[in-house]
Enzyme design. Structure first.
Site, short mmCIF file in Angstrom:
data_model
loop_
_atom_site.label_atom_id
_atom_site.label_comp_id
_atom_site.label_asym_id
_atom_site.label_seq_id
_atom_site.Cartn_x
_atom_site.Cartn_y
_atom_site.Cartn_z
NE ARG A 206 1.89 -2.90 4.63
CZ ARG A 206 1.27 -4.08 4.66
NH1 ARG A 206 1.55 -4.98 3.76
NH2 ARG A 206 0.35 -4.35 5.55
NE ARG B 105 3.00 -5.98 7.56
CZ ARG B 105 3.31 -6.71 6.51
NH1 ARG B 105 4.47 -6.54 5.92
NH2 ARG B 105 2.48 -7.61 6.05
NE ARG C 180 -5.42 -3.60 13.95
CZ ARG C 180 -6.29 -4.55 14.28
NH1 ARG C 180 -7.14 -4.35 15.24
NH2 ARG C 180 -6.27 -5.72 13.64
CG ASP D 48 -4.78 -2.82 2.83
OD1 ASP D 48 -3.84 -3.11 3.59
OD2 ASP D 48 -5.10 -3.53 1.87
CE1 TYR E 247 -4.85 -10.27 -1.03
CE2 TYR E 247 -3.86 -8.69 -2.54
CZ TYR E 247 -3.76 -9.52 -1.44
OH TYR E 247 -2.59 -9.61 -0.76
O1 CP3 Z 1 3.30 1.66 5.11
C1 CP3 Z 1 2.20 1.38 5.55
O2 CP3 Z 1 2.05 0.49 6.45
C2 CP3 Z 1 1.02 2.13 5.04
C3 CP3 Z 1 -0.21 1.43 4.90
C4 CP3 Z 1 -0.32 0.13 4.09
C5 CP3 Z 1 -1.02 -0.99 4.60
N1 CP3 Z 1 -1.12 -1.90 3.59
C6 CP3 Z 1 -1.58 -1.12 5.97
C7 CP3 Z 1 -1.99 -2.43 6.48
C8 CP3 Z 1 0.08 -0.16 2.80
C9 CP3 Z 1 0.94 0.66 1.85
C10 CP3 Z 1 -0.44 -1.46 2.48
C11 CP3 Z 1 -0.28 -2.10 1.17
C12 CP3 Z 1 -0.74 -3.48 0.97
N2 CP3 Z 1 -1.79 -4.14 1.56
C13 CP3 Z 1 -0.18 -4.34 0.01
C14 CP3 Z 1 0.93 -3.97 -0.94
C15 CP3 Z 1 2.27 -4.00 -0.33
C16 CP3 Z 1 2.79 -5.38 -0.04
O3 CP3 Z 1 3.05 -5.64 1.15
O4 CP3 Z 1 2.96 -6.14 -0.98
C17 CP3 Z 1 -0.88 -5.57 0.09
C18 CP3 Z 1 -0.61 -6.80 -0.74
C19 CP3 Z 1 -1.90 -5.42 1.06
C20 CP3 Z 1 -2.95 -6.42 1.44
C21 CP3 Z 1 -3.01 -6.68 2.90
N3 CP3 Z 1 -3.50 -5.79 3.83
C22 CP3 Z 1 -2.61 -7.85 3.59
C23 CP3 Z 1 -2.00 -9.07 2.93
C24 CP3 Z 1 -2.87 -7.65 4.97
C25 CP3 Z 1 -2.74 -8.64 6.10
C26 CP3 Z 1 -1.62 -8.62 6.95
C27 CP3 Z 1 -0.49 -7.60 6.82
O5 CP3 Z 1 -0.14 -6.95 7.80
O6 CP3 Z 1 0.05 -7.49 5.73
C28 CP3 Z 1 -3.38 -6.33 5.09
C29 CP3 Z 1 -3.73 -5.65 6.34
C30 CP3 Z 1 -2.95 -4.45 6.69
N4 CP3 Z 1 -2.69 -3.40 5.84
C31 CP3 Z 1 -2.40 -4.13 7.97
C32 CP3 Z 1 -1.80 -2.86 7.83
C33 CP3 Z 1 -1.14 -2.05 8.92
C34 CP3 Z 1 -2.50 -4.99 9.24
C35 CP3 Z 1 -3.60 -4.45 10.06
C36 CP3 Z 1 -3.60 -4.80 11.50
O7 CP3 Z 1 -3.79 -5.95 11.80
O8 CP3 Z 1 -3.45 -3.86 12.29
#
Ligand code: CP3
Length: 363
Positions: A43, A47, A56, A93, A170
């Site tokens: 992540r 983040r 964003r 994602d 999910y």
């Molecule tokens: O390294 C990186 O950030 C690359 C991109 C990436 C995202 N999600 C971007 C994202 C990766 C590798 C993921 C994986 C992901 N997504 C997982 C597996 C890893 C883990 O953390 O266990 C899971 C379970 C998700 C599902 C998911 N997507 C959730 C629970 C959320 C909500 C909030 C959060 O930030 O986790 C997301 C949204 C998401 N995916 C965001 C990002 C940057 C937030 C988007 C924003 O509000 O800008």
């Protein structure tokens, strides 16, 4: 290169070594000794960086950002420039797979993912199909091609997908959950339906990961974020058996990492998979994991919360982690993704300590 290596591997290795300037992570994933330990963070894109929030804010939301290859490439590269990591991970994602299968999702501010439609019964299965990566997820593939071009060989690019069990969760729950009891209930009450959906997710994921590799991903990671909520027996039946299919079906020219969060009970079985690297979370003892993992490379595993500590404390914790893994067969990372409120300076402290201390360790 040892003479015992099969010839085709030598050709593949050489081509990667030549085209990527910092290929530490690829060499480590292949079991070679390196001049220092490579480091990246789960992540790392999207983040913690104010620079991400700026990009964003220029679009309507996260999903639009994922679907705009130029912007996805930009935020993918930000951590390489701003944090100094040894690999980029494509900005996307894990939830793009359910969407490509026919279940769209939304991202609700401060709440997380939400699926208006879910799978509950046999008849709901008619609403989903196996995804075809080239036609359904072309925007991710385009983002990979563009990122590769813009990275221009500085560091490798990591592709990824969610593991079938996590994606299934999910699709049944419709969002995050503390217990995932609806998804687990499905395993107990409708095992046959569960297997059919898991197989569709698996086939979609194989198509997706191979397409990412063809588009230029240099290595791939499978995220099983909710692995730890299953019993060992259920994990084998409903999760590991599908990850095994994925590992066996992926184009073996690129290294594969399996990260099954919380599945400490499955480390030995995971180490038998056709993958290169096993991701550890912070609950997993490093020395014990080494014994269980045999020849596999380990990735991890500092508690992300350690980065809330003072700079001195972060250095101390990072060095302790590096000592436990030892200089070889280790890709430094956290034990799960970065939390959104971590300070970039503290994150950089972790990265810099890995680079400096792991160089010293080899002297
Ligand atoms: O390294 C990186 O950030 C690359 C991109 C990436 C995202 N999600 C971007 C994202 C990766 C590798 C993921 C994986 C992901 N997504 C997982 C597996 C890893 C883990 O953390 O266990 C899971 C379970 C998700 C599902 C998911 N997507 C959730 C629970 C959320 C909500 C909030 C959060 O930030 O986790 C997301 C949204 C998401 N995916 C965001 C990002 C940057 C937030 C988007 C924003 O509000 O800008």
């Amino acid at each position: 290169m040892p003479a015992a290596f099969p010839k085709f591997r030598i050709q593949i290795d050489n081509s990667y070594t030549m085209s990527i300037q910092n290929d530490l992570i690829l060499r480590t994933a292949r079991g070679e000794k390196t001049e220092r330990t490579p480091v990246w963070l789960m992540r790392q894109a999207g983040r913690i960086l104010p620079e991400y929030r700026k990009v964003r804010a220029s679009v309507s939301g996260f999903i639009e950002l994922c679907q705009t290859p130029e912007l996805a490439a930009e935020v993918t590269i930000q951590p390489v420039d701003l944090l100094g990591v040894d690999a980029a991970i494509i900005f996307s994602d894990i939830l793009v797979i359910p969407e490509a299968m026919g279940l769209p999702y939304e991202l609700v501010e401060k709440k997380g993912p939400f699926f208006p439609n879910t799978i509950q019964t046999e008849s709901d299965l008619k609403n989903v199909r196996t995804a075809d990566a080239e036609s359904d997820l072309g925007y991710v593939l385009e983002a990979i091609r563009l990122t590769k071009k813009e990275l221009n060989g500085r560091v490798p690019l990591i592709g990824f997908a969610g593991a079938p069990w996590t994606i299934f969760s999910y699709m049944i729950e419709g969002g995050g959950s503390k217990t995932f009891s609806k998804a687990k209930k499905m395993l107990y009450t409708q095992p046959e339906l569960s297997h059919r959906l898991l197989q569709m997710i698996t086939d979609s994921t194989i198509s997706y990961l191979n397409a990412q590799i063809n588009a230029g991903a240099d290595m791939v990671q499978v995220f099983d974020s909710w692995a730890g909520i299953l019993s060992p027996a259920q994990y084998e039946t409903f999760a590991l058996s599908y990850i095994r299919q994925i590992c066996n079906a992926i184009n073996q020219e690129v290294p594969v990492t399996v990260f099954a969060k919380g599945a400490f009970f499955a480390r030995e079985e995971i180490s038998k998979l056709n993958c290169n690297t096993i991701g550890l979370d912070w609950n997993m003892d490093i020395k014990e994991s080494r014994k269980l993992a045999g020849k596999k490379i380990l990735q991890g595993n500092l508690d992300p919360c350690a980065l809330y500590g003072s700079f001195d404390e972060i250095r101390k914790q990072t060095k302790t982690m590096l000592d436990a893994f030892g200089p070889d067969k280790h890709i430094a990372n956290l034990g799960h993704g970065l939390y959104p409120d971590l300070q970039p300076d503290k994150v950089r402290c972790f990265i810099d300590t890995v680079k400096e201390y792991s160089t010293q360790m080899r002297k």
